[in-house]
Design a protein around this motif. Structure first.
Motif, short mmCIF file in Angstrom:
data_model
loop_
_atom_site.label_atom_id
_atom_site.label_comp_id
_atom_site.label_asym_id
_atom_site.label_seq_id
_atom_site.Cartn_x
_atom_site.Cartn_y
_atom_site.Cartn_z
N ARG A 13 2.17 4.03 -17.92
CA ARG A 13 3.01 2.84 -17.90
C ARG A 13 3.54 2.57 -16.49
NH1 ARG A 13 9.12 2.42 -19.23
NH2 ARG A 13 9.03 2.47 -16.96
N THR A 14 3.99 3.64 -15.82
CA THR A 14 4.55 3.47 -14.48
C THR A 14 3.46 3.07 -13.50
OG1 THR A 14 6.16 5.19 -15.02
CG2 THR A 14 5.99 4.53 -12.72
N MET A 15 2.26 3.59 -13.68
CA MET A 15 1.15 3.19 -12.83
C MET A 15 0.93 1.68 -12.91
SD MET A 15 -1.38 4.35 -10.84
CE MET A 15 -1.48 2.90 -9.84
N VAL A 16 1.02 1.15 -14.11
CA VAL A 16 0.84 -0.29 -14.31
C VAL A 16 1.98 -1.06 -13.65
CG1 VAL A 16 0.78 -2.10 -16.07
CG2 VAL A 16 -0.51 0.00 -16.43
N VAL A 17 3.22 -0.56 -13.81
CA VAL A 17 4.37 -1.23 -13.22
C VAL A 17 4.27 -1.23 -11.69
CG1 VAL A 17 6.88 -1.08 -12.86
CG2 VAL A 17 5.92 -0.76 -15.15
N VAL A 18 3.92 -0.08 -11.11
CA VAL A 18 3.82 0.03 -9.66
C VAL A 18 2.74 -0.90 -9.13
CG1 VAL A 18 3.21 1.59 -7.76
CG2 VAL A 18 4.74 2.36 -9.56
N GLU A 19 1.63 -0.97 -9.85
CA GLU A 19 0.58 -1.89 -9.43
C GLU A 19 1.08 -3.33 -9.44
OE1 GLU A 19 -3.64 -3.74 -10.94
OE2 GLU A 19 -2.85 -1.97 -11.95
N GLY A 20 1.87 -3.67 -10.46
CA GLY A 20 2.42 -5.01 -10.53
C GLY A 20 3.35 -5.31 -9.36
N VAL A 21 4.19 -4.34 -8.99
CA VAL A 21 5.08 -4.51 -7.84
C VAL A 21 4.27 -4.69 -6.56
CG1 VAL A 21 6.85 -3.41 -6.42
CG2 VAL A 21 6.98 -3.24 -8.91
N ALA A 22 3.27 -3.83 -6.37
CA ALA A 22 2.44 -3.91 -5.17
C ALA A 22 1.72 -5.25 -5.08
CB ALA A 22 1.44 -2.76 -5.15
N TYR A 44 6.46 14.98 -10.39
CA TYR A 44 7.79 14.45 -10.68
C TYR A 44 7.90 13.09 -10.00
CZ TYR A 44 12.79 14.64 -11.72
OH TYR A 44 14.05 14.41 -12.23
N PHE A 45 8.01 12.04 -10.77
CA PHE A 45 7.91 10.71 -10.19
C PHE A 45 8.94 9.76 -10.82
CE2 PHE A 45 5.08 11.04 -13.82
CZ PHE A 45 5.30 9.87 -14.53
N HIS A 46 9.26 8.72 -10.07
CA HIS A 46 10.16 7.67 -10.55
C HIS A 46 9.45 6.91 -11.65
CE1 HIS A 46 12.97 4.38 -10.64
NE2 HIS A 46 13.65 4.83 -9.59
N GLY A 47 10.07 6.86 -12.83
CA GLY A 47 9.41 6.25 -13.98
C GLY A 47 9.82 4.81 -14.25
N ASP A 48 10.56 4.19 -13.30
CA ASP A 48 11.03 2.83 -13.53
C ASP A 48 11.01 2.05 -12.21
OD1 ASP A 48 11.93 0.82 -15.21
OD2 ASP A 48 14.04 1.39 -15.08
N MET A 49 9.85 2.02 -11.57
CA MET A 49 9.75 1.46 -10.21
C MET A 49 9.48 -0.04 -10.21
SD MET A 49 7.80 4.43 -7.98
CE MET A 49 8.07 3.58 -6.43
N HIS A 50 10.34 -0.81 -10.88
CA HIS A 50 10.21 -2.26 -10.81
C HIS A 50 10.97 -2.78 -9.58
CE1 HIS A 50 14.31 -2.72 -12.32
NE2 HIS A 50 14.01 -1.94 -13.35
N GLN A 51 10.84 -4.09 -9.33
CA GLN A 51 11.41 -4.68 -8.12
C GLN A 51 12.93 -4.49 -8.02
OE1 GLN A 51 9.13 -6.28 -10.04
NE2 GLN A 51 7.83 -7.65 -8.82
N GLY A 52 13.61 -4.48 -9.17
CA GLY A 52 15.05 -4.33 -9.15
C GLY A 52 15.52 -2.98 -8.68
N ASN A 53 14.63 -1.99 -8.68
CA ASN A 53 15.00 -0.63 -8.28
C ASN A 53 14.45 -0.25 -6.91
OD1 ASN A 53 16.44 -0.13 -10.61
ND2 ASN A 53 14.71 0.76 -11.70
N GLU A 84 0.83 -1.21 0.00
CA GLU A 84 0.00 0.00 0.00
C GLU A 84 0.87 1.26 0.00
OE1 GLU A 84 -2.51 -0.50 3.38
OE2 GLU A 84 -3.77 -2.04 2.42
N ARG A 85 2.00 1.20 0.71
CA ARG A 85 2.86 2.38 0.78
C ARG A 85 3.50 2.67 -0.58
NH1 ARG A 85 8.12 2.22 4.11
NH2 ARG A 85 6.91 0.65 5.22
N ILE A 86 3.89 1.63 -1.32
CA ILE A 86 4.49 1.83 -2.63
C ILE A 86 3.53 2.54 -3.57
CG2 ILE A 86 5.19 0.59 -4.73
CD1 ILE A 86 6.58 -1.43 -2.91
N LEU A 87 2.30 2.07 -3.61
CA LEU A 87 1.30 2.69 -4.48
C LEU A 87 1.00 4.10 -4.03
CD1 LEU A 87 -0.65 2.46 -6.84
CD2 LEU A 87 -2.32 1.46 -5.28
N ALA A 88 0.86 4.30 -2.71
CA ALA A 88 0.54 5.63 -2.18
C ALA A 88 1.66 6.62 -2.49
CB ALA A 88 0.29 5.55 -0.68
#
Length: 510
Positions: free
Chosen positions: A405-414, A286-295, A271-275
């Motif tokens: 795209r990043t919204m989709v990636v963040v949702e996947g990580v969460a 201004y947001f991180h555009g590559d928030m996959h698990q490796g980062n 929940e914190r990652i998405l928030a």
């Protein structure tokens, strides 16, 4: 370099997928219909011997993307965060693309560091390790500063990476042009603009000075965000192809067993990652555009640590308000308002019917809200929304590509942390708070204040501007229009004065 010779690159892409055995897996992952499967296999099979072999020790999909080059690897990184799209097996295979690619040798890395920083590596660092992570564009070494003894991470670009990316992106440009040529209906998606946007992002990622600046700005914006931290940039030891940061110790997000063993609450982390992402996108633009698990890592104190700032997204305040209103409308299931926002922003042509569009949006939203929490997906919403807007002639908004795209990636990580997470429950209070602050009465006053400040800056210049305009008018008199022009000029002078007074008043109040 974007000529027809790049057709070979595209042919070889299909041939490589076929030769590595990844073609069926890719088609299955995207649930490709039979005509698409038949066309793909028909085009790829004759050229199969010309495809790259790749590393036979790697899974088929990973093997194909690594063999094809860095741009394809980037694509695979995104897919690795979407098990709900490509399936859990494929997502697991692709996760090695995030930071476990084959590294280049340490001597090459040291030579690059010495060349960029202008000093021998042994002078700058008392220790310099073998690569600890290797991704598509760069690899990271753990080192220790000779003067302070501080542990740091040294990021070094891969040799020849600029040329390799240029080849991939040139082929993508050709593919986009061919799509526009042979599929006129796709032109509203502006495929060339999409590739240009991707090209710009990649160019920024290949200059580590820009990444250092991005990390610094991101840190300034988020320094007061609880449960979030960034490693500090070491400017004295950073350059175009080398970037040095403080060392970030933590457990990689994606290693659920290690997180559980350390006692971290994965539900709270999800929940914190998405928030955090929504706060950064809406509050700061201004947001991180590559928030996959490796980062992403989790520190011992539970803080989320973000790494790799090569891809950062920026959206202006107007676009943020539009995006927030669309999300807010879906959250409240106010489809009429969502439709009106699309029209007000010019996203949908004015000759379309707003009521029909609202009904189409209801057909998008209601089925999703009827799902259980584990199936509610922002990715699914965006896919359905795309289908609806296509019918109503909406053009692709390039300024929103990275955000979506990043919204989709963040949702996947969460979801990898908590498959049962309800994204709407997490998003609702953040979006509601932003709407209240950005569109309410206080926001209107803030907008007026900024406008008044802009007008007031012209105050000292207005007498000269008015005099020059009057002289020009005297030289070419227009009797009928002269009184109106004089009134207009007088209004400008008075307006500037009122603006100055308004600023003083608003500053005193707020």
């Amino acid at each position: 370099m974007r000529g027809p010779h790049n057709i070979w690159r595209l042919i070889r892409t299909g041939a490589t997928l076929e030769r590595t055995g990844a073609m069926n897996a890719v088609l299955d992952a995207f649930e490709a219909p039979k005509p698409v499967r038949l066309l793909a296999r028909t085009l790829a099979i004759p050229f199969k011997p010309l495809g790259y072999k790749g590393d036979p020790k790697q899974p088929a999909a990973t093997r194909a993307l690594v063999a094809l080059g860095p741009a394809y690897i980037k694509f695979g990184q995104i897919l690795s965060t979407r098990p709900d799209v490509v399936g859990p097996d494929m997502a697991l295979q692709l996760r090695v693309l995030q930071d476990k690619l084959p590294p280049f040798d340490i001597e090459t890395a040291k030579a690059e560091v010495a060349r960029e920083l202008g000093q021998p590596v042994d002078t700058i660092f008392s220790e310099f390790s073998e690569p600890v992570a290797a991704a598509s564009i760069a690899q990271v070494h753990r080192a220790r500063l000779a003067d302070t003894g501080e542990d740091v991470a040294v990021k070094v670009l891969r040799p020849g990476i600029e040329k390799a990316f240029r080849k991939d992106v040139d082929a993508f440009y050709l593919a986009a042009r061919m799509v526009e040529l042979f599929s006129p209906g796709s032109r509203r998606l502006r495929p060339m603009d999409v590739i240009e946007h991707f090209d710009g992002v990649v160019r920024g990622e290949l200059d580590l000075r820009l990444e250092s600046a991005a990390a610094s700005e991101y840190a300034a914006n988020t320094e007061n965000d609880p449960g979030f931290e960034l490693p500090a940039v070491k400017w004295d030891h950073s350059a175009r192809r080398v970037m040095t940061l403080g060392w970030a110790e933590g457990i990689q997000i994606g290693d659920n067993d290690a997180l559980d063993a350390a006692g971290h609450d994965r539900i709270e982390l999800s929940e914190r990652i998405l928030a955090l992402f929504l706060q950064h996108a809406l509050r700061d633009g201004y947001f991180h555009g590559d928030m996959h698990q490796g980062n992403l890592k989790v520190a011992a104190n539970g803080n989320i640590i973000a790494l790799d700032f090569g891809i950062m997204g920026h959206i202006d305040e107007y676009t943020r308000r539009v995006y927030a209103e669309i999300l807010y409308g879906f959250i409240r299931r106010d489809y009429q308002r969502v439709a009106e926002v699309h029209f007000e922003a010019g996203y949908v042509p004015a000759d379309k019917n707003v009521d029909e569009f609202a009904r189409a949006l209801r057909a998008v939203g209601e089925p999703i809200f009827g799902m259980d929490a584990s199936r509610i997906s922002m990715g699914r919403l965006l896919a359905y929304l795309f289908e609806v807007t296509e019918r109503f002639g909406m053009e692709t908004r390039t300024e929103l590509i990275l955000l979506q795209r990043t919204m989709v990636v963040v949702e996947g990580v969460a979801r990898s942390l908590n498959p049962q997470m309800n994204i709407w429950q997490v998003a609702a209070p953040i979006v509601t708070d932003y709407i209240t602050k950005s569109i309410g009465p206080k926001a209107v006053i803030s907008d007026l204040t900024r406008t008044a400040r802009v007008l007031s800056r012209f105050g000292p210049r207005l007498p000269a501007l008015v005099e020059a305009a009057l002289i020009r008018q005297a030289e070419t008199p227009e009797p009928a229009a002269r009184p109106f022009k004089r009134w207009l000029m007088l209004s400008a002078v008075v307006g500037a004065g009122v603006a100055s007074l308004l600023i003083a008043l608003l500053d005193a109040i707020f």
